[in-house]
Scaffold this active site. Structure first.
Site, mmCIF file in Angstrom:
data_model
loop_
_atom_site.group_PDB
_atom_site.id
_atom_site.type_symbol
_atom_site.label_atom_id
_atom_site.label_comp_id
_atom_site.label_asym_id
_atom_site.label_seq_id
_atom_site.Cartn_x
_atom_site.Cartn_y
_atom_site.Cartn_z
ATOM 1 N N HIS A 418 0.845 -1.192 0.000
ATOM 2 C CA HIS A 418 0.000 0.000 0.000
ATOM 3 C C HIS A 418 0.885 1.250 0.000
ATOM 4 O O HIS A 418 1.830 1.357 0.788
ATOM 5 C CB HIS A 418 -0.914 0.004 1.214
ATOM 6 C CG HIS A 418 -2.106 -0.894 1.065
ATOM 7 N ND1 HIS A 418 -1.996 -2.265 1.034
ATOM 8 C CD2 HIS A 418 -3.430 -0.602 0.925
ATOM 9 C CE1 HIS A 418 -3.208 -2.788 0.892
ATOM 10 N NE2 HIS A 418 -4.093 -1.806 0.812
ATOM 11 N N TRP A 484 -4.663 4.848 1.375
ATOM 12 C CA TRP A 484 -5.508 4.812 2.572
ATOM 13 C C TRP A 484 -6.836 4.124 2.275
ATOM 14 O O TRP A 484 -7.356 3.378 3.104
ATOM 15 C CB TRP A 484 -5.747 6.237 3.090
ATOM 16 C CG TRP A 484 -6.760 6.263 4.194
ATOM 17 C CD1 TRP A 484 -6.524 6.093 5.525
ATOM 18 C CD2 TRP A 484 -8.161 6.420 4.052
ATOM 19 N NE1 TRP A 484 -7.709 6.138 6.230
ATOM 20 C CE2 TRP A 484 -8.732 6.341 5.340
ATOM 21 C CE3 TRP A 484 -9.013 6.618 2.963
ATOM 22 C CZ2 TRP A 484 -10.106 6.467 5.575
ATOM 23 C CZ3 TRP A 484 -10.380 6.741 3.181
ATOM 24 C CH2 TRP A 484 -10.904 6.663 4.474
ATOM 25 N N ASN A 485 -7.367 4.365 1.087
ATOM 26 C CA ASN A 485 -8.616 3.715 0.678
ATOM 27 C C ASN A 485 -8.263 2.344 0.097
ATOM 28 O O ASN A 485 -7.922 2.215 -1.072
ATOM 29 C CB ASN A 485 -9.348 4.579 -0.347
ATOM 30 C CG ASN A 485 -10.749 4.064 -0.636
ATOM 31 O OD1 ASN A 485 -11.029 2.879 -0.488
ATOM 32 N ND2 ASN A 485 -11.633 4.959 -1.043
ATOM 33 N N ASP A 486 -8.362 1.332 0.960
ATOM 34 C CA ASP A 486 -7.975 -0.026 0.551
ATOM 35 C C ASP A 486 -8.817 -0.559 -0.599
ATOM 36 O O ASP A 486 -8.400 -1.506 -1.277
ATOM 37 C CB ASP A 486 -8.120 -0.988 1.744
ATOM 38 C CG ASP A 486 -7.219 -0.611 2.901
ATOM 39 O OD1 ASP A 486 -5.998 -0.564 2.702
ATOM 40 O OD2 ASP A 486 -7.737 -0.361 4.000
ATOM 41 N N THR A 487 -10.016 -0.004 -0.795
ATOM 42 C CA THR A 487 -10.913 -0.561 -1.810
ATOM 43 C C THR A 487 -10.651 0.004 -3.205
ATOM 44 O O THR A 487 -11.274 -0.432 -4.160
ATOM 45 C CB THR A 487 -12.391 -0.326 -1.428
ATOM 46 O OG1 THR A 487 -12.668 1.076 -1.426
ATOM 47 C CG2 THR A 487 -12.688 -0.903 -0.055
#
Length: 798
Positions: A418, A484-487
């Protein structure tokens, strides 16, 4: 208010009092000394663990179970005529004559009345020993003598909770539960324990390194260690055969489904009261009897129980003592003085990993989560934060990359790539230094995950330089498998897509790190970071401004995310708020971006994470497009995102709008219709469903969310505007214009600051004059004081 259908806050705000048991969802609390933890629902449900909810689980919990909230920690009462019930309403849900649950700071008390018998259970964990204490008080409110059979019960997991969940038929063959007649206690362990902690050997051949003990202060008549024997065939916790029969089967097991059940009897005369204790805890397996016995003896003494309970209350009195605020908004006072601090403590110590909605089975300690969650305990326990920060730094690699998450007992975790994860380390370090002024911390050393060690400053710089080394030819960060937005997990897996949010976050870190490095004499490195800031900011403004807002990212396939060119997901809040927070947006663009977000993302319950929601799966974006429209990362009111919007509005000086967002998203406001909201009204949930779904206003994933700590620091640091800097406390409020002022008392580096802010001209932002102990000062940073000194501060806005 409608919330009072199910409960209310106590007069002092330290308890939430639930007045009927049939809440819209289980409403829970945490009891913990940071090593031994129990999650306790308002009906006695929940589970317990030692240190790690996956690797060292004590009791079992069934997710998505029907009935809800099973199993738990239960006391059954049986009378001579055979009728029985439970003192926590569940799991024998009788129509009670009285019910009340008080979720407090480190304890839960459930009081019920049925058949003129009043029962009160208080669950808590003492500070010094690894167990939970159930203190039970019974009162016979009738004029007749009562002969009662009492059964205490927990269902045991014993060791690795994920293995128990997915392989329980095999895993139960290693359970050992036995009653020790000398100690009058049940002891339990598992002969086989999965940890995966060796890199070269997938599974060491070992037993669980803990023994569980379970006992009571009442004389024990019978016991069960077999859940099958206690429950019986084709039954459940609601009608266990052992309770119905009135005596337990005296089962010990060396294989089978494990429980701990004890049977005692008591006679109560007319209007007589009696107390007794139940203990559930764990000790190291080696020499477990010698280790458990003195703990058992200690806490079977009611005086020690009362003393330890007083210790818990004293701890929380101290923890909550600073800051304390008085604002015109009583709901805001409740959150800032008590419940947001409480939630921040839980997220820091439970690692967003041990909850009803997070499972505690897969994710361990998130690196980015832990670095943010430190901001809560930093106010009260900076030494604890320093130790945890060194632990987190030890999961950085020598190249500056990090694990994405790790498990406390094994030290292992996942390295996912990430793009944002390494950058949270510098943020945590700088937050610690601003609060404490402890620059010697930079010289402390921490190991790297892959060997060797470095000082804290080296860890900080490596995190930044790793990110700088992974920029695209456009001088923007690669999106990777998510930020930060894992999706948004398929935007940049090929190494082409770019994250505008990471670029903004990187700029923020570069600016803040340059200030720090210049302060400690590293001017050359500071200059380099500022030069990189300028290059990335220029790229953002030249390539990522969409006309009225900033785009969210570019895709591997050359497309864009979060642009007016898109029909779905046209605007994302994070790209706008962090353009302001990082300072990369010039004033006109900063205002226009946040105005666009307010216009296109705002709802009566707070701003959405993105809009409009995706209604067609897009393989080039990822999981966000497969979430239900209006929920989770697909257009929900995501409170973590809302917190950053509030911060950005404060940076712009928009006190009215910042406060509007803040009021909309406070849980004690959100839950004005609790049957719609469903979650606990005393802590933040991860998200609230937006108007893009028919369940608008429904919350989910409570307690373990970064929004709790960010909302705490937003309220204190940016709306009230009392925030730490390297040189001292800055006073820089950004409040709604109709406020006359507020008061805040804050402990900072050993001194106490009593601050009164007055707003005679009803402005939103701007400090006109500050007096300290009656003398006007220059600027808006308060002078540092000596340990124990009291400074009285008056600030006039204008």
């Amino acid at each position: 208010m409608a919330l009072e259908k199910y409960g209310r806050f106590s007069d002092d705000g330290r308890e939430f009092i639930i007045t009927r048991p049939d809440t819209p969802a289980p409403w829970v609390n945490y009891i913990s000394n940071t090593r031994y933890t129990g999650i306790v629902s308002h009906t006695g449900g929940g589970f317990s663990y030692w240190m790690d909810p996956r690797d060292s689980r004590i009791t079992r919990f069934r997710y998505n179970s029907l009935p809800w909230d099973r199993p738990g920690r239960y006391i059954y009462v049986r009378e001579l005529d055979g009728e029985y019930w439970s003192l926590s309403w569940q799991p024998v849900p009788k129509d009670l004559d009285f019910y009340e649950c008080r979720h407090g700071m480190g304890y839960t008390t459930i009081t019920t009345e049925y058949r003129n018998l009043r029962g009160e259970i208080t669950y808590f964990v003492p500070p010094d020993d690894d167990l939970e204490i159930w203190r039970i008080r019974l009162q016979n409110k009738s004029y007749e003598e009562r002969r009662l059979s009492l059964f205490s019960f927990v269902e045991l997991c014993l060791g690795h909770a994920l293995v128990d969940l997915i392989n329980q038929p095999n895993d139960q063959h290693f359970n050992i539960v036995k009653y020790d007649r000398e100690h009058k206690a049940i002891y339990a362990t598992k002969n086989y324990w999965v940890t995966y902690k060796e890199a070269t050997v997938k599974q060491p051949n070992q037993a669980w390194n803990k023994y569980v003990f379970f006992t009571t202060s009442l004389p024990i008549i019978s016991h069960d260690g077999s859940k099958d024997a206690f429950i019986g065939k084709w039954r459940s916790e609601s009608n266990p055969e052992g309770v119905e029969r009135g005596v337990l089967a005296e089962t010990d097991i060396t294989a089978g489904d494990a429980c701990a059940a004890l049977h005692s009897e008591m006679t109560l005369g007319p209007h007589e009261e009696a107390d007794f204790i139940v203990l559930l805890g764990c000790v190291d397996a080696e020499g477990y009897r010698d280790k458990a016995h003195p703990i058992i003896q200690k806490y079977l003494d009611l005086r020690n129980v009362e003393s330890s309970f007083a210790d818990v209350k004293r701890y929380w009195d101290s923890y909550l003592s600073s800051p304390q605020v008085e604002t015109p908004d009583q709901n805001m006072n409740l959150m800032l003085n008590t419940w947001a601090k409480r939630q921040a403590w839980v997220t820091f110590n439970m690692n967003r990993n041990a909850g009803y909605y997070h499972g505690g089975l897969l994710f361990g300690v998130g690196m980015r989560d832990q670095c943010q969650d430190m901001m809560g305990p930093l106010l009260a326990e900076p030494d604890t934060v320093a130790d945890r920060l060194l632990e987190v730094l030890s999961h950085q690699f020598t190249d500056g990359s990090t694990l994405h998450n790790y498990f406390k007992l094994t030290g292992q975790g996942e390295k996912t790539g990430h793009s944002d994860t390494p950058l949270w380390l510098p943020l945590a370090i700088m937050n610690y230094l601003k609060e404490t002024g402890d620059f010697a911390f930079l010289d402390k050393t921490a190991p790297y995950q892959d060997g060797g060690e470095g000082d804290v400053r080296q860890h900080l710089e490596r995190a930044i330089e790793y990110t700088l080394s992974n920029l695209t030819p456009n001088h923007l960060p690669k999106f990777g498998p998510g930020d930060w937005n894992d999706t948004l997990d398929y935007v940049g897996r090929k190494g082409i897509g770019e994250s505008m949010w990471v670029a903004e976050f990187l700029c923020f870190i570069l600016r803040e790190s340059a200030d720090l490095l210049e302060r400690i004499g590293a001017a050359e490195k500071a200059t380099y970071y500022r030069r990189e800031y300028d290059l990335i900011a220029r790229a953002l403004n030249e390539r990522c401004w969409d006309g009225e807002w900033y785009i969210r990212g570019t895709r591997d396939d050359g497309g864009v995310v979060g642009s007016s060119k898109n029909t779905e997901g046209r605007i994302f809040m994070n790209a706008q708020s962090w353009a302001v927070i990082s300072g990369i947006a010039l004033p006109d663009r900063a205002s226009q971006a946040m105005d666009s977000a307010y216009r296109l993302l705002g709802t009566e319950r707070g701003p959405q994470i993105l809009a409009p929601a995706y209604r067609h799966p897009d393989p080039g974006v990822g999981l966000a497009t497969r979430c239900v429209p209006g929920k989770k990362e697909n257009g929900a009111i995501f409170n973590h995102v809302a917190a950053w919007a509030i911060l950005a509005e404060c940076v712009l000086g928009n006190g009215n709008r910042a406060y509007e967002y803040y009021r909309q998203t406070m849980p004690n406001n959100q839950a004005h219709d609790p049957d719609v909201y469903k979650m606990e009204p005393y802590v933040y949930s991860e998200y609230v469903t937006s108007p893009e779904h028919e369940t608008f206003g429904q919350a989910s994933h409570s307690w373990l969310t970064g929004s709790g700590v960010w909302m705490l620091r937003d309220g204190l640091d940016y709306i009230l505007g009392v925030r730490p800097t390297y040189d001292g406390l800055m006073i820089d409020p950004c409040i709604p214009s109709d406020w006359d002022g507020f008061k805040i008392t804050r402990r900072f580096r050993g001194a106490i600051y009593e601050i009164e802010v007055k707003n005679p001209n009803h402005v939103q932002k701007g400090v006109k004059r500050i007096e300290v102990n009656g003398k006007e000062i220059t600027g808006n940073v308060l002078p540092l004081a000596t340990e124990g000194e009291l400074l009285r501060v008056t600030c006039i806005l204008g």
